[in-house]
Write a protein that holds these residues in place. Structure first.
Motif, PDB file in Angstrom:
ATOM      1  N   VAL A  12       6.945   0.076   6.177  1.00 27.76           N
ATOM      2  CA  VAL A  12       6.291  -0.304   7.444  1.00 27.76           C
ATOM      3  C   VAL A  12       5.381  -1.514   7.048  1.00 27.76           C
ATOM      4  CG1 VAL A  12       4.212   0.460   8.962  1.00 27.76           C
ATOM      5  CG2 VAL A  12       5.870   2.004   7.909  1.00 27.76           C
ATOM      6  N   VAL A  13       5.494  -2.369   8.089  1.00 32.29           N
ATOM      7  CA  VAL A  13       4.802  -3.699   7.930  1.00 32.29           C
ATOM      8  C   VAL A  13       3.609  -3.618   9.072  1.00 32.29           C
ATOM      9  CG1 VAL A  13       4.833  -6.180   8.208  1.00 32.29           C
ATOM     10  CG2 VAL A  13       6.810  -4.934   7.379  1.00 32.29           C
ATOM     11  N   GLY A  14       2.518  -3.750   8.491  1.00 31.44           N
ATOM     12  CA  GLY A  14       1.419  -3.962   9.529  1.00 31.44           C
ATOM     13  C   GLY A  14       0.201  -5.079   9.149  1.00 31.44           C
TER      14      GLY A  14
ATOM     15  N   LEU B  84       3.747   7.185  10.871  1.00 32.41           N
ATOM     16  CA  LEU B  84       3.812   5.748  10.781  1.00 32.41           C
ATOM     17  C   LEU B  84       4.974   5.232  11.552  1.00 32.41           C
ATOM     18  CD1 LEU B  84       2.073   4.636   7.359  1.00 32.41           C
ATOM     19  CD2 LEU B  84       1.035   5.522   9.779  1.00 32.41           C
ATOM     20  N   ARG B  85       6.167   5.737  11.152  1.00 30.30           N
ATOM     21  CA  ARG B  85       7.516   5.317  11.489  1.00 30.30           C
ATOM     22  C   ARG B  85       7.897   5.819  12.965  1.00 30.30           C
ATOM     23  NH1 ARG B  85      11.724   7.078   7.432  1.00 30.30           N
ATOM     24  NH2 ARG B  85      13.041   5.824   8.435  1.00 30.30           N
TER      25      ARG B  85
ATOM     26  N   LEU C  92       0.778  -1.234  -0.026  1.00 31.84           N
ATOM     27  CA  LEU C  92      -0.073   0.002  -0.140  1.00 31.84           C
ATOM     28  C   LEU C  92       0.819   1.349  -0.088  1.00 31.84           C
ATOM     29  CD1 LEU C  92      -2.754  -1.153   2.370  1.00 31.84           C
ATOM     30  CD2 LEU C  92      -2.732  -1.464   0.183  1.00 31.84           C
ATOM     31  N   HIS C  93       0.330   2.349  -0.225  1.00 28.48           N
ATOM     32  CA  HIS C  93       1.050   3.449  -0.342  1.00 28.48           C
ATOM     33  C   HIS C  93       0.442   4.891   0.228  1.00 28.48           C
ATOM     34  CE1 HIS C  93       2.417   1.108  -3.988  1.00 28.48           C
ATOM     35  NE2 HIS C  93       3.590   1.977  -3.845  1.00 28.48           N
ATOM     36  N   THR C  94       1.150   5.735   0.708  1.00 26.58           N
ATOM     37  CA  THR C  94       0.734   6.774   1.377  1.00 26.58           C
ATOM     38  C   THR C  94       1.737   7.971   1.417  1.00 26.58           C
ATOM     39  OG1 THR C  94      -0.081   7.501   3.697  1.00 26.58           O
ATOM     40  CG2 THR C  94       1.670   6.519   3.795  1.00 26.58           C
ATOM     41  N   PRO C  95       1.363   9.414   1.465  1.00 24.37           N
ATOM     42  CA  PRO C  95       2.081  10.318   1.447  1.00 24.37           C
ATOM     43  C   PRO C  95       3.514  10.403   2.565  1.00 24.37           C
ATOM     44  CG  PRO C  95      -0.021  11.258   1.205  1.00 24.37           C
ATOM     45  CD  PRO C  95      -0.222   9.842   1.744  1.00 24.37           C
ATOM     46  N   ASP C  96       4.432  10.802   2.041  1.00 25.36           N
ATOM     47  CA  ASP C  96       5.463  10.682   2.846  1.00 25.36           C
ATOM     48  C   ASP C  96       5.245  11.582   4.239  1.00 25.36           C
ATOM     49  OD1 ASP C  96       8.316  10.355   3.221  1.00 25.36           O
ATOM     50  OD2 ASP C  96       8.875  12.127   3.612  1.00 25.36           O
ATOM     51  N   VAL C  97       4.512  12.573   4.277  1.00 23.39           N
ATOM     52  CA  VAL C  97       4.452  13.109   5.538  1.00 23.39           C
ATOM     53  C   VAL C  97       3.717  12.139   6.597  1.00 23.39           C
ATOM     54  CG1 VAL C  97       2.072  14.341   4.735  1.00 23.39           C
ATOM     55  CG2 VAL C  97       3.312  15.146   6.770  1.00 23.39           C
ATOM     56  N   VAL C  98       2.580  11.311   5.937  1.00 21.09           N
ATOM     57  CA  VAL C  98       1.908  10.350   6.710  1.00 21.09           C
ATOM     58  C   VAL C  98       2.968   9.160   7.012  1.00 21.09           C
ATOM     59  CG1 VAL C  98       0.158   8.815   6.853  1.00 21.09           C
ATOM     60  CG2 VAL C  98      -0.104  10.800   5.639  1.00 21.09           C
ATOM     61  N   LEU C  99       3.838   8.849   6.322  1.00 22.05           N
ATOM     62  CA  LEU C  99       4.746   7.866   6.279  1.00 22.05           C
ATOM     63  C   LEU C  99       5.524   7.913   7.605  1.00 22.05           C
ATOM     64  CD1 LEU C  99       5.732   4.737   5.516  1.00 22.05           C
ATOM     65  CD2 LEU C  99       7.597   6.193   4.152  1.00 22.05           C
ATOM     66  N   GLN C 100       6.073   9.382   8.023  1.00 20.24           N
ATOM     67  CA  GLN C 100       7.071   9.621   8.686  1.00 20.24           C
ATOM     68  C   GLN C 100       6.160   9.470  10.411  1.00 20.24           C
ATOM     69  OE1 GLN C 100       9.988  10.013   8.310  1.00 20.24           O
ATOM     70  NE2 GLN C 100       9.394   9.793   6.228  1.00 20.24           N
TER      71      GLN C 100
ATOM     72  N   HIS D  12       5.691  -3.234  12.778  1.00 24.62           N
ATOM     73  CA  HIS D  12       7.108  -2.950  12.434  1.00 24.62           C
ATOM     74  C   HIS D  12       7.345  -1.953  11.472  1.00 24.62           C
ATOM     75  CE1 HIS D  12      11.310  -3.837  11.367  1.00 24.62           C
ATOM     76  NE2 HIS D  12      10.819  -4.384  10.064  1.00 24.62           N
ATOM     77  N   TRP D  13       8.587  -1.121  11.625  1.00 27.09           N
ATOM     78  CA  TRP D  13       8.934  -0.409  10.500  1.00 27.09           C
ATOM     79  C   TRP D  13      10.184   0.096  10.730  1.00 27.09           C
ATOM     80  CZ3 TRP D  13       5.903   0.556  15.039  1.00 27.09           C
ATOM     81  CH2 TRP D  13       6.568   1.242  15.976  1.00 27.09           C
ATOM     82  N   ASP D  14      10.740   0.642   9.372  1.00 34.24           N
ATOM     83  CA  ASP D  14      11.958   0.961   9.328  1.00 34.24           C
ATOM     84  C   ASP D  14      12.392   2.171  10.342  1.00 34.24           C
ATOM     85  OD1 ASP D  14      14.647   1.645   6.921  1.00 34.24           O
ATOM     86  OD2 ASP D  14      13.785   3.577   8.022  1.00 34.24           O
TER      87      ASP D  14
END
Length: 651
Positions: free
Chosen positions: A174-176, A134-135, A124-132, A200-202
């Motif tokens: 990210v793994v979920g 999540l991490r 799945l994909h998400t914008p980078d601001v959201v990924l931060q 789990h995430w980077d």
């Protein structure tokens, strides 16, 4: 889950046969394509090629140098304890990393495994601001999903997925686990709720683990060719050109935000981002429609119908049984927990708070049962202490036989002993202590004055020994020093080492033994063990003695205290459960529902502020309900001491 460093036990190599079984299970679980088995009449080279292909897949998933270790950590706002197994290994020219995490019977890949095995899970994909975010440990909300619909067909509820950013769409970070059926979503804008629970995430502690090194984790690549093919980067670029982002008030109210943040965006605007659910998120999501408040009459009707439903269910499910699966007499708390609470139509948090026996016109379970007795649906009887029990039910009453069942929300519940086939109310699926297996091991550490005996025997006196290990050691010392009496094999002569170590002459018994210069062998062994410092180990599930650190002292006791307050009101207190991996708040919530009574959790008076012992207080005489709840969590009755202060003193 791994925002904090987990406690990892000692690593052990994996046997080749076990490694193949684990790899084959992963291949089956994730539907990985493997070379087909060739027929016997095909050329040998083909057979060899297929075997090599399967072996290469196994090595890519779990290298032949893999090792495993048990771990424990905490997760969630309530710091629930989680335990499992991690598998580490290294691919050629790469450092050793954690490749798989096993939770219960499920294997969760790390980002290192996904970087090596493109297409293993839906991406799945998400914008980078959201990924931060999540991490940082947050969860991915549905409005944060990008590049869809449509979404990967395998991204169904409960499936393991990976999440990448739009900036690096071919690199899972990210793994979920999917909380909803993402594949069936028709739109994401304007929707609410959690889509993916991050595991789990980077950048977390599992990513940073490096055996024997403090160098941290490996940085993510800029691009992974295999994932490029699986996700279609070129198609993504074309679709992004057509994306129009609206920054309207409606979008903000519904949870949408601009995908690209400008430098001038204020902190208040950033605070409106609703893509993720972090640690400070509200326990329940706000809804636009206000629920109608239930009146006392409404609550009465719901409780009345719930008990009718419970009796109707037992009548239909156990027709061949004379008592339809019920064991009489049934106390009032068991009736509420087994025949009422499981049949309440609770679908929202508001209903969960409103549907309480105290908010009915009866106010308590006893008056509720008496109302059914008055309607001649059952027979009840009062016992000493004011408790009401049900002694019979009229299963042929038209109110029960003609009852029309209504739809109930799905609940993960378990059966109970009372009735054998009833449903337990208040069971929390997130309570990891339910169903656990516990065992106590008592070990002993020799004190310094016993060191000469162990030195003479050639073993360390700093180690911990089971009683069965101490006895042979002492017997070997006695035999090696030839201290057994030739006249009576049961007697042992006291040499200077034993005299100084065990019998120091400080008591009359010591002086008598030293005067006789002999002591029975069993008495010597018992005296020797008593001179050692006691330790204990509490093992959970598959843990071994070597994996758990021993604690000084005797095993902690679980105490149930029943006492009278305000004249004739009885309360039941429970303390000492923390050492047995039981969360006091979770148990209190279950007891509140199963006992249909109020509960509270407070620090036990006199306990250390640094390591506080919590005390659960339940209204009413709830000893049996608490003992059953503890047994379901692996604590047998023999470990529990009961102090009943409600009984009057004998004259």
């Amino acid at each position: 889950m791994f925002k904090k460093k987990p406690n990892i036990k000692a690593f052990a190599p994996i046997r080749s046969s076990d490694r193949r079984k684990i790899a084959d299970q992963i291949i089956t679980d994730y539907g990985t394509e493997v070379p087909p088995k060739l027929d016997a009449d095909q050329p040998p080279n083909g057979q060899e090629s297929a075997t090599i292909g399967l072996g290469a897949i196994r090595n890519a998933l779990l290298p032949d140098n893999a090792q495993s270790a048990r771990f424990t950590t905490t997760a969630g706002q309530d710091l629930k304890q989680v335990s499992g197994t991690i598998y580490v290994g290294s691919h050629p020219d790469q450092p050793q990393r954690v490749l798989w995490i096993k939770l219960e019977d499920r294997f969760l890949p790390t980002v290192y495994t996904l970087w090596k095995n493109p297409g293993l899970v839906p991406l799945l994909h998400t914008p980078d601001v959201v990924l931060q975010k999540l991490r940082a440990g947050a969860d991915l909300m549905t409005p944060g999903l990008a590049r869809g619909p449509p979404f990967p067909s395998k991204a169904t509820k409960g499936s393991i997925v990976a999440v990448a950013s739009l900036e690096k769409p071919s690199v899972p970070m990210v793994v979920g686990v999917c909380e909803i059926d993402v594949a069936s979503l028709q739109q994401v804008r304007g929707t609410k709720g959690r889509a993916v629970r991050g595991e789990h995430w980077d950048g977390d502690e599992i990513w940073a683990w490096n055996h024997g090194s403090a160098g941290g984790g490996t940085q993510a690549p800029d691009e992974i060719e295999g994932w490029n093919k699986a996700t279609g980067t070129d198609a993504l670029a074309e679709r992004l050109n057509d994306v129009a982002v609206e920054d309207s008030d409606d979008a903000q109210n519904e949870g949408g935000v601009p995908i690209q943040l400008t430098a001038a965006q204020t902190s208040s605007e950033k605070a409106k981002i609703k893509y993720v659910e972090g640690e400070d998120a509200e326990p329940f999501e706000k809804v636009d429609v206000e629920e109608k408040e239930l009146s006392t009459k409404d609550i009465d009707n719901i409780f009345w119908n719930a008990l009718l439903y419970g009796l109707h269910h037992h009548r239909d499910a156990n027709r061949s049984d004379a008592h339809h699966g019920l064991n009489f007499p049934i106390n009032q708390s068991a009736l509420i927990s087994n025949l009422v609470l499981p049949f309440l139509p609770i679908t929202t948090p508001t209903q969960s708070a409103a549907l309480n026996i105290k908010k009915t016109s009866w106010k308590n379970a006893k008056k509720f049962i008496k109302a059914f007795d008055k309607a001649r649906l059952l027979k009840s009887k009062d016992r000493d202490g004011g408790e009401c029990v049900v002694i019979d039910v009229d299963f042929e009453d038209p109110a029960i036989t003609n009852f029309v069942p209504y739809k109930l929300p799905k609940k993960e519940t378990a059966g109970v002993e009372s009735g054998g086939k009833a449903i337990t109310a208040g069971t929390s699926p997130s309570d990891s202590s339910i169903g656990q297996k516990l065992s106590q091991i008592k070990v002993y550490k020799p004190k310094e004055h016993l060191a000469p005996v162990f030195t003479a025997f050639g073993v360390s006196h700093h180690a911990l020994y089971l009683p069965t290990e101490l006895r042979p050691a002492i017997n070997s010392y006695i035999e090696s020093e030839k201290l057994i009496s030739p006249k009576d094999k049961r007697l042992v002569h006291i040499d200077p080492i034993l005299a100084n170590a065990v019998f120091d002459g400080s008591t009359p018994l010591d002086r008598e033994v030293l005067a006789k210069d002999s002591v029975p062998r069993d008495a010597l062994v018992d005296r020797f063990i008593k001179n050692c410092s006691p330790y204990h180990v509490i093992l959970r599930n598959e843990e071994t003695r070597d994996e758990v650190k021993a604690t000084a002292g005797q095993p902690p006791g679980v105490t149930i205290t029943m006492e009278t307050r305000s004249g004739n009101k009885v309360v039941t207190k429970l303390s000492g459960i923390e050492s047995y991996h039981i969360h006091p708040q979770s148990l209190a919530e279950e007891l509140q529902k199963s006992c249909a009574s109020s509960t509270s959790v407070n620090q036990l008076a006199g306990s250390s502020p640094k390591k506080p012992v919590m005390e659960i207080m339940v209204q009413g005489p709830q000893k049996e309900a608490i003992l059953k709840a503890l047994e379901r969590r692996g604590v047998p009755r023999s470990w529990v001491s009961v102090n009943d202060k409600t009984k009057g003193k004998k004259k």
